[in-house]
Scaffold this active site. Structure first.
Site, mmCIF file in Angstrom:
data_model
loop_
_atom_site.group_PDB
_atom_site.id
_atom_site.type_symbol
_atom_site.label_atom_id
_atom_site.label_comp_id
_atom_site.label_asym_id
_atom_site.label_seq_id
_atom_site.Cartn_x
_atom_site.Cartn_y
_atom_site.Cartn_z
ATOM 1 N N ARG A 158 -9.355 -13.217 -36.304
ATOM 2 C CA ARG A 158 -10.241 -13.221 -35.141
ATOM 3 C C ARG A 158 -10.740 -14.637 -34.873
ATOM 4 O O ARG A 158 -11.098 -15.353 -35.803
ATOM 5 C CB ARG A 158 -11.443 -12.292 -35.391
ATOM 6 C CG ARG A 158 -11.166 -10.872 -34.933
ATOM 7 C CD ARG A 158 -12.199 -9.901 -35.412
ATOM 8 N NE ARG A 158 -13.581 -10.279 -35.153
ATOM 9 C CZ ARG A 158 -14.608 -9.469 -35.379
ATOM 10 N NH1 ARG A 158 -14.414 -8.248 -35.840
ATOM 11 N NH2 ARG A 158 -15.837 -9.865 -35.140
ATOM 12 N N ARG A 169 -23.176 -16.149 -36.200
ATOM 13 C CA ARG A 169 -23.289 -14.710 -35.905
ATOM 14 C C ARG A 169 -24.321 -14.056 -36.818
ATOM 15 O O ARG A 169 -25.085 -13.185 -36.401
ATOM 16 C CB ARG A 169 -21.934 -14.020 -36.081
ATOM 17 C CG ARG A 169 -20.985 -14.273 -34.923
ATOM 18 C CD ARG A 169 -19.535 -14.099 -35.307
ATOM 19 N NE ARG A 169 -19.208 -12.767 -35.757
ATOM 20 C CZ ARG A 169 -18.203 -12.480 -36.593
ATOM 21 N NH1 ARG A 169 -17.428 -13.433 -37.071
ATOM 22 N NH2 ARG A 169 -17.979 -11.239 -36.950
HETATM 23 P P1 AP5 Z 1 -15.313 -5.041 -41.495
HETATM 24 O O1 AP5 Z 1 -15.218 -3.601 -41.801
HETATM 25 O O2 AP5 Z 1 -14.360 -5.626 -40.500
HETATM 26 O O3 AP5 Z 1 -16.817 -5.444 -41.134
HETATM 27 P P2 AP5 Z 1 -17.681 -5.211 -39.840
HETATM 28 O O4 AP5 Z 1 -19.067 -4.933 -40.276
HETATM 29 O O5 AP5 Z 1 -17.006 -4.224 -38.936
HETATM 30 O O6 AP5 Z 1 -17.629 -6.674 -39.248
HETATM 31 P P3 AP5 Z 1 -17.539 -7.278 -37.798
HETATM 32 O O7 AP5 Z 1 -17.411 -8.759 -38.007
HETATM 33 O O8 AP5 Z 1 -16.476 -6.609 -36.989
HETATM 34 O O9 AP5 Z 1 -18.893 -7.014 -37.202
HETATM 35 P P4 AP5 Z 1 -19.546 -7.847 -36.107
HETATM 36 O O10 AP5 Z 1 -20.764 -7.096 -35.946
HETATM 37 O O11 AP5 Z 1 -19.693 -9.280 -36.319
HETATM 38 O O12 AP5 Z 1 -18.419 -7.833 -34.951
HETATM 39 P P5 AP5 Z 1 -18.147 -6.881 -33.736
HETATM 40 O O13 AP5 Z 1 -16.701 -6.624 -33.714
HETATM 41 O O14 AP5 Z 1 -19.088 -5.751 -33.703
HETATM 42 O O15 AP5 Z 1 -15.149 -5.822 -42.891
HETATM 43 C C1 AP5 Z 1 -15.154 -7.229 -42.948
HETATM 44 C C2 AP5 Z 1 -14.188 -7.721 -44.031
HETATM 45 O O16 AP5 Z 1 -14.660 -7.331 -45.325
HETATM 46 C C3 AP5 Z 1 -12.771 -7.145 -43.918
HETATM 47 O O17 AP5 Z 1 -11.846 -8.113 -44.281
HETATM 48 C C4 AP5 Z 1 -12.782 -5.965 -44.903
HETATM 49 O O18 AP5 Z 1 -11.497 -5.705 -45.388
HETATM 50 C C5 AP5 Z 1 -13.733 -6.466 -45.989
HETATM 51 N N1 AP5 Z 1 -14.513 -5.387 -46.609
HETATM 52 C C6 AP5 Z 1 -15.088 -4.311 -45.983
HETATM 53 N N2 AP5 Z 1 -15.731 -3.520 -46.873
HETATM 54 C C7 AP5 Z 1 -15.585 -4.119 -48.088
HETATM 55 C C8 AP5 Z 1 -16.035 -3.788 -49.417
HETATM 56 N N3 AP5 Z 1 -16.787 -2.687 -49.661
HETATM 57 N N4 AP5 Z 1 -15.719 -4.626 -50.409
HETATM 58 C C9 AP5 Z 1 -14.967 -5.753 -50.179
HETATM 59 N N5 AP5 Z 1 -14.512 -6.111 -48.947
HETATM 60 C C10 AP5 Z 1 -14.821 -5.308 -47.911
HETATM 61 O O19 AP5 Z 1 -18.554 -7.846 -32.529
HETATM 62 C C11 AP5 Z 1 -17.813 -8.992 -32.217
HETATM 63 C C12 AP5 Z 1 -18.421 -9.725 -31.035
HETATM 64 O O20 AP5 Z 1 -18.419 -8.869 -29.884
HETATM 65 C C13 AP5 Z 1 -19.893 -10.150 -31.189
HETATM 66 O O21 AP5 Z 1 -20.028 -11.372 -31.864
HETATM 67 C C14 AP5 Z 1 -20.320 -10.232 -29.725
HETATM 68 O O22 AP5 Z 1 -19.864 -11.407 -29.106
HETATM 69 C C15 AP5 Z 1 -19.591 -9.063 -29.102
HETATM 70 N N6 AP5 Z 1 -20.409 -7.813 -29.161
HETATM 71 C C16 AP5 Z 1 -20.126 -6.675 -29.842
HETATM 72 N N7 AP5 Z 1 -21.085 -5.759 -29.663
HETATM 73 C C17 AP5 Z 1 -22.002 -6.321 -28.838
HETATM 74 C C18 AP5 Z 1 -23.232 -5.866 -28.301
HETATM 75 N N8 AP5 Z 1 -23.724 -4.630 -28.565
HETATM 76 N N9 AP5 Z 1 -23.940 -6.718 -27.500
HETATM 77 C C19 AP5 Z 1 -23.466 -7.953 -27.218
HETATM 78 N N10 AP5 Z 1 -22.308 -8.447 -27.700
HETATM 79 C C20 AP5 Z 1 -21.578 -7.639 -28.511
#
Ligand code: AP5
Length: 222
Positions: A158, A169
């Site tokens: 990403r 972030r």
């Molecule tokens: P993963 O499961 O991908 O974590 P996640 O919490 O889903 O992380 P995200 O980075 O997707 O969350 P985010 O909130 O930053 O991004 P989002 O997509 O919502 O796991 C992460 C990693 O760790 C992976 O490699 C996984 O394999 C590993 N892992 C998981 N569990 C583990 C464990 N137990 N042990 C070891 N390793 C583990 O948002 C992206 C962007 O979209 C934002 O920055 C913003 O620009 C926009 N956006 C989204 N929602 C909004 C909103 N509501 N308002 C405004 N902008 C928004």
């Protein structure tokens, strides 16, 4: 008697494991997964009007303006499948004003799950994360390497997963977290997200089963 379907919110810092846990929750509970990050990434990929507006914000790790995201979430929540099967909202609300929009529409979850993970682990998880564009599956180069060479070759990183953007972030998340928490304090359950993913899921599963039982009891009592 069939009880009302589950309504779940999952929250936590970037890379706390929301997407990973949502995959498991959907398998077990059949809820409709609504991830604003995934929805926005799909809009960006297909170069829609929303996607073109959102792209710059997302790539730099900033929040996309509320009005864009809120319209998208409202539309998705009002689909028949979400009403029938229940929903799992991931990545929304992310600001006090987004939470307020849901309150105004009388959309409230049964439970608000927060995944708690230390900062240094979060940054490492962002940097090692890879996505499979074909299946949408989330991998990590160290913790969850891809199963085959074929998958490895097509994995993508990403644009917001650099160390610098991951840190910014995280800062944005921390700034907003408290205001949102105050709205859901009475249904908030914090889970230690710094454990193997099956262990984290076992805790979530037991919480959700409990909520489901409570809802069934309420329904019978009516
Ligand atoms: P993963 O499961 O991908 O974590 P996640 O919490 O889903 O992380 P995200 O980075 O997707 O969350 P985010 O909130 O930053 O991004 P989002 O997509 O919502 O796991 C992460 C990693 O760790 C992976 O490699 C996984 O394999 C590993 N892992 C998981 N569990 C583990 C464990 N137990 N042990 C070891 N390793 C583990 O948002 C992206 C962007 O979209 C934002 O920055 C913003 O620009 C926009 N956006 C989204 N929602 C909004 C909103 N509501 N308002 C405004 N902008 C928004």
């Amino acid at each position: 008697v069939k009880s009302e379907p589950l309504k779940v919110m999952i929250s936590g810092a970037p890379a706390s494991g929301k997407g990973t846990q949502c995959e498991l929750i959907v398998q077990k509970f059949g809820l409709v997964h609504i991830s604003t990050g995934d929805l926005l990434r799909a809009e960006v990929a297909s170069e829609t009007e929303i996607g073109n507006k959102a792209k710059e914000y997302m790539n730099s790790g900033r929040l996309v303006p509320d009005e864009i995201v809120t319209v998208m979430v409202k539309a998705r929540l009002s689909h028949e499948d979400a009403k029938e099967k229940g929903w799992l909202l991931d990545g929304y609300p992310r600001s006090a004003s987004q939470a307020q929009s849901l309150e105004e529409m009388k959309i409230r979850p049964d439970i608000y799950i927060v995944l708690d993970v230390p900062d240094e682990t979060l940054i490492d998880r962002c940097i090692g994360r890879r996505l499979d564009p074909v299946t949408g599956k989330i991998y990590h180069l160290k913790s969850f390497p891809p199963e085959t060479e074929e998958i490895r070759a097509r994995l993508i990183t990403r644009p917001d997963d650099t160390e610098e953007k991951a840190k910014s972030r995280l800062e944005i998340y921390k700034k907003n977290a408290e205001a949102i928490l105050s709205i859901y304090a009475n249904i908030m359950k914090k889970i230690d997200g710094n454990q193997p993913k099956d262990r984290v899921f076992a805790e979530i599963e037991s919480l959700l089963s409990e909520v489901q039982k409570e809802k069934e009891k309420l329904k019978l009592g009516k």
